[in-house]
Design a protein around this motif. Structure first.
Motif, mmCIF file in Angstrom:
data_model
loop_
_atom_site.group_PDB
_atom_site.id
_atom_site.type_symbol
_atom_site.label_atom_id
_atom_site.label_comp_id
_atom_site.label_asym_id
_atom_site.label_seq_id
_atom_site.Cartn_x
_atom_site.Cartn_y
_atom_site.Cartn_z
ATOM 1 N N PHE A 1 27.075 48.042 46.221
ATOM 2 C CA PHE A 1 27.848 46.233 46.580
ATOM 3 C C PHE A 1 27.386 46.097 45.383
ATOM 4 C CE2 PHE A 1 29.816 44.834 49.580
ATOM 5 C CZ PHE A 1 29.581 44.441 50.096
ATOM 6 N N THR B 1 32.569 50.516 57.835
ATOM 7 C CA THR B 1 33.482 49.493 57.397
ATOM 8 C C THR B 1 33.918 50.259 55.951
ATOM 9 O OG1 THR B 1 31.042 48.865 57.028
ATOM 10 C CG2 THR B 1 31.709 48.009 55.353
ATOM 11 N N ARG B 2 34.960 50.753 55.751
ATOM 12 C CA ARG B 2 35.625 51.775 54.585
ATOM 13 C C ARG B 2 36.913 51.433 55.882
ATOM 14 N NH1 ARG B 2 33.463 56.299 50.864
ATOM 15 N NH2 ARG B 2 32.765 54.964 49.625
ATOM 16 N N TYR C 1 38.432 47.998 56.753
ATOM 17 C CA TYR C 1 38.733 47.736 55.140
ATOM 18 C C TYR C 1 40.201 48.035 54.798
ATOM 19 C CZ TYR C 1 33.951 45.941 53.182
ATOM 20 O OH TYR C 1 33.030 45.079 52.937
ATOM 21 N N LYS D 1 40.345 43.867 50.483
ATOM 22 C CA LYS D 1 39.730 44.519 48.808
ATOM 23 C C LYS D 1 38.225 44.557 48.498
ATOM 24 C CE LYS D 1 44.243 46.027 48.092
ATOM 25 N NZ LYS D 1 44.554 46.387 49.373
ATOM 26 N N TYR D 2 37.595 45.473 48.353
ATOM 27 C CA TYR D 2 36.022 45.140 47.494
ATOM 28 C C TYR D 2 35.748 44.613 46.163
ATOM 29 C CZ TYR D 2 31.719 45.248 46.510
ATOM 30 O OH TYR D 2 30.234 45.067 46.205
ATOM 31 N N ASP D 3 35.506 43.983 46.192
ATOM 32 C CA ASP D 3 35.463 43.441 44.642
ATOM 33 C C ASP D 3 34.285 43.038 44.074
ATOM 34 O OD1 ASP D 3 35.237 41.855 42.345
ATOM 35 O OD2 ASP D 3 37.273 40.405 43.462
ATOM 36 N N SER D 4 33.788 43.677 43.420
ATOM 37 C CA SER D 4 32.510 43.504 43.144
ATOM 38 C C SER D 4 31.986 42.599 42.562
ATOM 39 C CB SER D 4 32.770 45.330 41.858
ATOM 40 O OG SER D 4 33.309 45.196 41.138
ATOM 41 N N ALA E 1 31.973 40.728 47.794
ATOM 42 C CA ALA E 1 32.240 41.254 48.972
ATOM 43 C C ALA E 1 33.695 42.015 49.261
ATOM 44 C CB ALA E 1 32.455 40.182 49.953
ATOM 45 N N ALA E 2 34.564 42.094 50.747
ATOM 46 C CA ALA E 2 35.559 41.897 50.669
ATOM 47 C C ALA E 2 36.656 41.231 50.854
ATOM 48 C CB ALA E 2 35.613 43.283 51.523
ATOM 49 N N GLY F 1 30.202 43.865 55.997
ATOM 50 C CA GLY F 1 29.062 44.466 54.900
ATOM 51 C C GLY F 1 28.851 45.751 54.952
#
Ligand SMILES: *[C@@H]1O[C@H](CO)[C@@H](O)[C@H](O)[C@H]1NC(C)=O
Ligand SMILES: *[C@@H]1O[C@H](CO)[C@@H](O)[C@H](O)[C@H]1NC(C)=O
Ligand SMILES: *[C@@H]1O[C@H](CO)[C@@H](O)[C@H](O)[C@H]1NC(C)=O
Ligand SMILES: *[C@@H]1O[C@H](CO)[C@@H](O)[C@H](O)[C@H]1NC(C)=O
Ligand SMILES: *[C@@H]1O[C@H](CO)[C@@H](O)[C@H](O)[C@H]1NC(C)=O
Ligand SMILES: *[C@@H]1O[C@H](CO)[C@@H](O)[C@H](O)[C@H]1NC(C)=O
Length: 472
Positions: A8, A292-293, A296, A302-305, A309-310, A357
């Motif tokens: 994360f 979690t994956r 998602y 969409k995980y946004d670094s 968070a997604a 998460g």
């Protein structure tokens, strides 16, 4: 047991609140309305409070946390404290700390405590030291003073004062006394924290309370010390054993035995036991990384670094459906709209995150995105959790006292063969202190200690399955 790993990167939202005194007929119960407020950055906040290796901060957004107004000292100094089932100390910043004296008036939101302005202050020791994973935290003294809380006055309550601090938020930790930093960091003896002190004083019958957070769209919930409001949930409370950590009841960890979608319990998994920490101090829930994956993927998140968070389409909140969490027998359904949090706005459009998460190496956590859908009784004397599906926006009230003993939670029934232990359970140790167990021990033989009151068998059945969780 590990929850597995996803890296994360960044942070997000945060929030705040207040309480109202709720009039009670019942002498051994007292309740507060608690309120939710948005601040900034829930993911960042959660990350600071959990044991994780990397913490970087980027975005500001809003998070949801539950706060109660209290005051300390004589005359009273007002504080707004974050109600936290995941820690055990009440602590407040000292007005004189560099943080609170510094730019931006960071401590204004939570308030501060000045010992020298209180005629009822007593120094205890200088062992107070809570530190978060990124190195932030607070240290200073343990003191005693008078707490005013929900119209009640509690004399000589011990709490921490942060004379050196890098964390602006005051906390009302209501977990087990053995998890106080005085114990798990300084090696001292437990002291009576607020829920224990209420029981010791006879203000409640026993060290137990109920938390009703209510709907994401509602701004107030309530906490009832010593009581249950039987109008705030449907059906019967299901009693589940708290899982001890190497023989010690230290945190509110219970066994989650299945997860499903849209009313079909266990459709995502029902063959594993995942120890989960019930933590009102966490805005999101943190599940095993592989689960979690796949969620998602299901939710097109969409995980946004940059955000840490997604991100999901806000219209997910308009869909019907649920995530269904099973605990040996009872299942709590979390409607999809409770999982979609408006994290901020971009060019006038809401940006939403999914309230889930990856737990990574830490214990899995069911935070507010789960807890709003559940009515939860925390009985620290009998080491049981009472769990029922919440009734959102319930307006009626009918409060019953919790009695001491194993059958003390009103309107509750035991869950047959509830999973009562798990191998290698190690706490969240979110305050960065050594966890009571001394670390995660994946792959250890299942501990077959059944809960004394709820039978045995399921404990073993579940525990053995936990060993495969190391990787993704
Ligand atoms: C809690 O305290 C804050 C700050 O003093 C105040 O603005 C708020 O109205 C209070 N909330 C309640 C419910 O008393
Ligand atoms: C109280 O005030 C005295 C005198 O200014 C000071 O020496 C002391 O450190 C203060 N104590 C606390 C707890 O702030
Ligand atoms: C508090 O604990 C941290 C982390 O263990 C340590 O670095 C720091 O020196 C301690 N602070 C005090 C005042 O003891
Ligand atoms: C609860 O009340 C809020 C407004 O106070 C509303 O937005 C929400 O839809 C209600 N929830 C349910 C489940 O009825
Ligand atoms: C549990 O079941 C799922 C789906 O049926 C399967 O993919 C997974 O490997 C199983 N896990 C264990 C630990 O048996
Ligand atoms: C709990 O209360 C509900 C509603 O009054 C009732 O139907 C149920 O039988 C009660 N359960 C127990 C175990 O007392």
């Amino acid at each position: 047991m590990k929850c597995s790993t996803l890296t994360f990167a960044a942070p997000l939202l945060t929030s705040v609140t207040a309480f109202n005194l709720v009039p009670r007929d019942n002498p051994k119960v007292f309740g507060l309305d608690i309120q939710r407020r948005h601040i900034a950055n829930p993911v960042a906040h959660d990350r600071l409070r959990r044991r994780q290796k990397t913490v970087q901060q980027t975005l500001d957004n809003l998070e949801t946390l539950y706060f109660a107004n209290t005051s300390l000292g004589t005359p009273e100094q007002s504080l707004r404290l974050h109600i936290d089932t995941g820690s055990s100390d009440l602590w407040a910043n000292a007005a004189s700390s560099d943080l609170c004296q510094g730019r931006g008036d960071q401590c204004a939101e939570s308030g501060t405590y000045d010992a020298n302005s209180s005629s009822t202050y007593t120094y205890v020791n200088s062992d107070f030291n809570i530190s978060y994973v990124d190195g932030s935290g607070a240290s200073g003294d343990y003191v005693t003073d008078t707490l005013h809380f929900g119209g009640k006055t509690i004399d000589d309550l011990q709490f921490g004062v942060g004379y050196t601090s890098s964390s602006a938020e005051g906390i009302l930790g209501i977990g087990y006394a053995v998890n106080e930093v005085q114990v798990n960091r300084a090696g001292g003896q437990p002291y009576a924290n607020l829920p224990q002190k209420l029981a010791d004083n006879g203000d409640t019958n026993t060290n137990a309370y109920s938390l009703w957070l209510n709907d994401l769209d509602a701004s107030t919930g309530s906490i009832l010390f010593g009581g249950v409001d039987v109008e705030k949930y449907s059906g019967t409370l299901n009693k589940l054993p708290i899982i001890p950590e190497q023989g010690v009841y230290a945190e509110f960890i219970i066994a989650m035995t299945g997860l499903g979608r849209d009313g079909t319990a266990g459709s995502i998994f029902n063959n594993q036991t995942v120890p989960v920490l019930l933590d009102s101090g966490s805005s999101l829930m943190y599940l095993p990384d592989d689960i979690t994956r796949s969620l998602y993927t299901d939710f097109n998140a969409k995980y946004d670094s940059n955000q840490g968070a997604a991100i999901v389409d806000c219209s997910l909140a308009d869909q019907s459906g649920s995530l269904d969490f099973t605990f040996s027998d009872p299942t709590i359904s979390v409607p999809l709209n409770e999982l979609v949090i408006v994290a901020g706005y971009q060019r006038g459009e809401p940006v939403c995150i999914l309230g889930i998460g990856p737990a990574g190496d830490s214990v899995c956590v069911l935070g507010d995105t789960f807890l709003r859908s559940a009515y939860v009784v925390y009985d620290l004397d009998s080491n049981q959790i009472g769990l029922a599906q919440t009734s959102f926006n319930a307006t009626k009230t009918s409060i019953q006292e919790i009695q001491s003993g194993n059958d003390g939670i009103p309107n509750a029934s035991g869950v047959a063969d509830a999973v009562a232990s798990a191998s290698g359970v190690s706490g969240g140790a979110r305050n960065g202190g050594p966890s009571i167990t001394g670390g995660v021990s994946t792959g250890a033989a299942p501990i077959a200690t059944a809960h004394p009151y709820l039978g045995y068998g399921a404990a073993m059945a579940g525990a053995g399955l936990m060993m495969g969780w190391n990787g993704l």
